[in-house]
Design a protein around this motif. Sequence first.
Motif, PDB file in Angstrom:
ATOM      1  N   ASP A   1       0.847  -1.196   0.000  1.00 39.82           N
ATOM      2  CA  ASP A   1       0.000   0.000   0.000  1.00 39.82           C
ATOM      3  C   ASP A   1       0.883   1.245   0.000  1.00 39.82           C
ATOM      4  O   ASP A   1       1.481   1.600   1.027  1.00 39.82           O
ATOM      5  N   LEU A   2       0.970   1.917  -1.126  1.00 39.37           N
ATOM      6  CA  LEU A   2       1.861   3.067  -1.256  1.00 39.37           C
ATOM      7  C   LEU A   2       1.362   4.264  -0.447  1.00 39.37           C
ATOM      8  O   LEU A   2       2.163   5.083   0.002  1.00 39.37           O
ATOM      9  N   ARG A   3       0.055   4.388  -0.267  1.00 40.76           N
ATOM     10  CA  ARG A   3      -0.480   5.448   0.591  1.00 40.76           C
ATOM     11  C   ARG A   3      -0.072   5.197   2.038  1.00 40.76           C
ATOM     12  O   ARG A   3       0.303   6.119   2.758  1.00 40.76           O
ATOM     13  N   GLU A   4      -0.155   3.952   2.468  1.00 37.10           N
ATOM     14  CA  GLU A   4       0.244   3.582   3.819  1.00 37.10           C
ATOM     15  C   GLU A   4       1.715   3.925   4.053  1.00 37.10           C
ATOM     16  O   GLU A   4       2.075   4.519   5.081  1.00 37.10           O
ATOM     17  N   ALA A   5       2.572   3.551   3.106  1.00 38.77           N
ATOM     18  CA  ALA A   5       4.002   3.833   3.223  1.00 38.77           C
ATOM     19  C   ALA A   5       4.260   5.336   3.298  1.00 38.77           C
ATOM     20  O   ALA A   5       5.046   5.809   4.128  1.00 38.77           O
ATOM     21  N   THR A   6       3.596   6.095   2.452  1.00 34.69           N
ATOM     22  CA  THR A   6       3.831   7.540   2.388  1.00 34.69           C
ATOM     23  C   THR A   6       3.312   8.244   3.632  1.00 34.69           C
ATOM     24  O   THR A   6       3.923   9.208   4.119  1.00 34.69           O
ATOM     25  N   PHE A   7       2.205   7.768   4.184  1.00 31.43           N
ATOM     26  CA  PHE A   7       1.647   8.384   5.387  1.00 31.43           C
ATOM     27  C   PHE A   7       2.510   8.118   6.617  1.00 31.43           C
ATOM     28  O   PHE A   7       2.694   8.995   7.467  1.00 31.43           O
ATOM     29  N   LEU A   8       3.073   6.913   6.723  1.00 31.26           N
ATOM     30  CA  LEU A   8       3.735   6.508   7.957  1.00 31.26           C
ATOM     31  C   LEU A   8       5.241   6.720   7.980  1.00 31.26           C
ATOM     32  O   LEU A   8       5.820   7.002   9.035  1.00 31.26           O
ATOM     33  N   ALA A   9       5.911   6.601   6.840  1.00 27.90           N
ATOM     34  CA  ALA A   9       7.362   6.432   6.849  1.00 27.90           C
ATOM     35  C   ALA A   9       8.151   7.738   6.804  1.00 27.90           C
ATOM     36  O   ALA A   9       7.691   8.760   6.292  1.00 27.90           O
ATOM     37  N   ASP A  10       9.374   7.664   7.342  1.00 27.69           N
ATOM     38  CA  ASP A  10      10.379   8.709   7.139  1.00 27.69           C
ATOM     39  C   ASP A  10      11.051   8.536   5.780  1.00 27.69           C
ATOM     40  O   ASP A  10      11.381   9.509   5.112  1.00 27.69           O
ATOM     41  N   LYS A  11      11.289   7.259   5.410  1.00 33.24           N
ATOM     42  CA  LYS A  11      11.882   6.937   4.114  1.00 33.24           C
ATOM     43  C   LYS A  11      11.183   5.717   3.540  1.00 33.24           C
ATOM     44  O   LYS A  11      10.815   4.797   4.286  1.00 33.24           O
ATOM     45  N   ILE A  12      11.028   5.721   2.214  1.00 38.10           N
ATOM     46  CA  ILE A  12      10.453   4.572   1.520  1.00 38.10           C
ATOM     47  C   ILE A  12      11.530   3.981   0.620  1.00 38.10           C
ATOM     48  O   ILE A  12      12.116   4.684  -0.210  1.00 38.10           O
ATOM     49  N   HIS A  13      11.787   2.688   0.805  1.00 33.09           N
ATOM     50  CA  HIS A  13      12.803   1.987   0.025  1.00 33.09           C
ATOM     51  C   HIS A  13      12.098   1.113  -1.010  1.00 33.09           C
ATOM     52  O   HIS A  13      11.270   0.270  -0.653  1.00 33.09           O
ATOM     53  N   VAL A  14      12.427   1.316  -2.275  1.00 25.64           N
ATOM     54  CA  VAL A  14      11.795   0.579  -3.371  1.00 25.64           C
ATOM     55  C   VAL A  14      12.733  -0.531  -3.828  1.00 25.64           C
ATOM     56  O   VAL A  14      13.913  -0.284  -4.122  1.00 25.64           O
ATOM     57  N   MET A  15      12.192  -1.757  -3.889  1.00 28.56           N
ATOM     58  CA  MET A  15      12.978  -2.909  -4.326  1.00 28.56           C
ATOM     59  C   MET A  15      12.649  -3.281  -5.759  1.00 28.56           C
ATOM     60  O   MET A  15      11.546  -3.028  -6.254  1.00 28.56           O
ATOM     61  N   SER A  16      13.619  -3.882  -6.430  1.00 27.53           N
ATOM     62  CA  SER A  16      13.448  -4.340  -7.805  1.00 27.53           C
ATOM     63  C   SER A  16      12.651  -5.639  -7.822  1.00 27.53           C
ATOM     64  O   SER A  16      12.365  -6.238  -6.780  1.00 27.53           O
ATOM     65  N   ALA A  17      12.318  -6.093  -9.030  1.00 23.05           N
ATOM     66  CA  ALA A  17      11.757  -7.430  -9.176  1.00 23.05           C
ATOM     67  C   ALA A  17      12.814  -8.454  -8.772  1.00 23.05           C
ATOM     68  O   ALA A  17      14.008  -8.148  -8.697  1.00 23.05           O
ATOM     69  N   ARG A  18      12.380  -9.674  -8.481  1.00 26.49           N
ATOM     70  CA  ARG A  18      13.294 -10.732  -8.042  1.00 26.49           C
ATOM     71  C   ARG A  18      14.413 -10.981  -9.053  1.00 26.49           C
ATOM     72  O   ARG A  18      14.132 -11.034 -10.248  1.00 26.49           O
ATOM     73  N   PRO A  19      15.655 -11.148  -8.571  1.00 29.59           N
ATOM     74  CA  PRO A  19      16.093 -11.079  -7.175  1.00 29.59           C
ATOM     75  C   PRO A  19      16.117  -9.638  -6.676  1.00 29.59           C
ATOM     76  O   PRO A  19      16.592  -8.733  -7.350  1.00 29.59           O
ATOM     77  N   GLY A  20      15.572  -9.433  -5.480  1.00 28.26           N
ATOM     78  CA  GLY A  20      15.373  -8.087  -4.965  1.00 28.26           C
ATOM     79  C   GLY A  20      16.661  -7.369  -4.602  1.00 28.26           C
ATOM     80  O   GLY A  20      17.569  -7.940  -4.005  1.00 28.26           O
ATOM     81  N   ARG A  21      16.717  -6.115  -4.995  1.00 25.02           N
ATOM     82  CA  ARG A  21      17.799  -5.213  -4.578  1.00 25.02           C
ATOM     83  C   ARG A  21      17.187  -3.821  -4.470  1.00 25.02           C
ATOM     84  O   ARG A  21      16.123  -3.558  -5.034  1.00 25.02           O
TER      85      ARG A  21
END
Length: 262
Positions: free
Chosen positions: A202-222
């Motif tokens: 939930d991107l709204r949840e992340a944006t409302f709560l977080a100080d920083k949002i870390h986006v991961m790639s498709a598998r294998p995740g980085r």
Amino acid sequence: MTAFVDIKDVSLTYKGAAGGVHALDGLDLSLQKGEFAAVVGPSGCGKSSLMKLVTGLLPPDRGSIEIDGTAVRGPVKMAGMAFQNPNLLPWRRVIDNVLLPLEIVEPHRSRFRAEKARYREEARALLATVGLDGFGDRYPWELSGGMQQRVSLCRALIHHPALLMLDEPFAALDAFTREELWCVLRDLWQKIGFTVILVTHDLREATFLADKIHVMSARPGRLVMTRPIDFPRPRPIELCFDPAFTDIVHALRAKIGEVRKA
């Protein structure tokens, strides 16, 4: 400044007959003490695997993980965890579900019997903080889904963990209840000051709560992007309708769409 959670060059492959699944590859991530971090990305990118590595439930194939300067080599006692399913024990009353970690985690386990009355008062106070004053003697099946998730949060926090790990904790709830619990978590975090890693779709949840949002790639995740969220705190739920808030959500969605095709 020394990171409280420090993940360096971590890789993980689940072994299997068909060659296994390469879940994470060269992941680097660091958090400061008291930081609220969200991890987002396409399905199957290794977000839940990251949770298992940080809490010591799985060892990485390569790389290192440190929490508060100590290498993770087994289950982390200073971490609390909450999941999409509250996983409450149906035969135990609410207050006894909350107290469960104190019966397992040292040093509380050794003194639980002698100090049970004090622990029960702490549990009742924590339940009151999340709006469940008077519900300690109920059974889980007597509570709504949102109320059960509040109990799950209390159980994750009762042993005063320095790190709270949340894996899609509100995903199964309706939109109104979900937003209500965002505010409960916001208030708990600001009152107590623990470090948080929230895994969510939930991107709204992340944006409302977080100080920083870390986006991961498709598998294998980085890690492919880190987005600081600079809205002042405390954040009212009405912030979710602000154009600047919506712009961040759209930018995150675009980035995830991009890495899904890569």
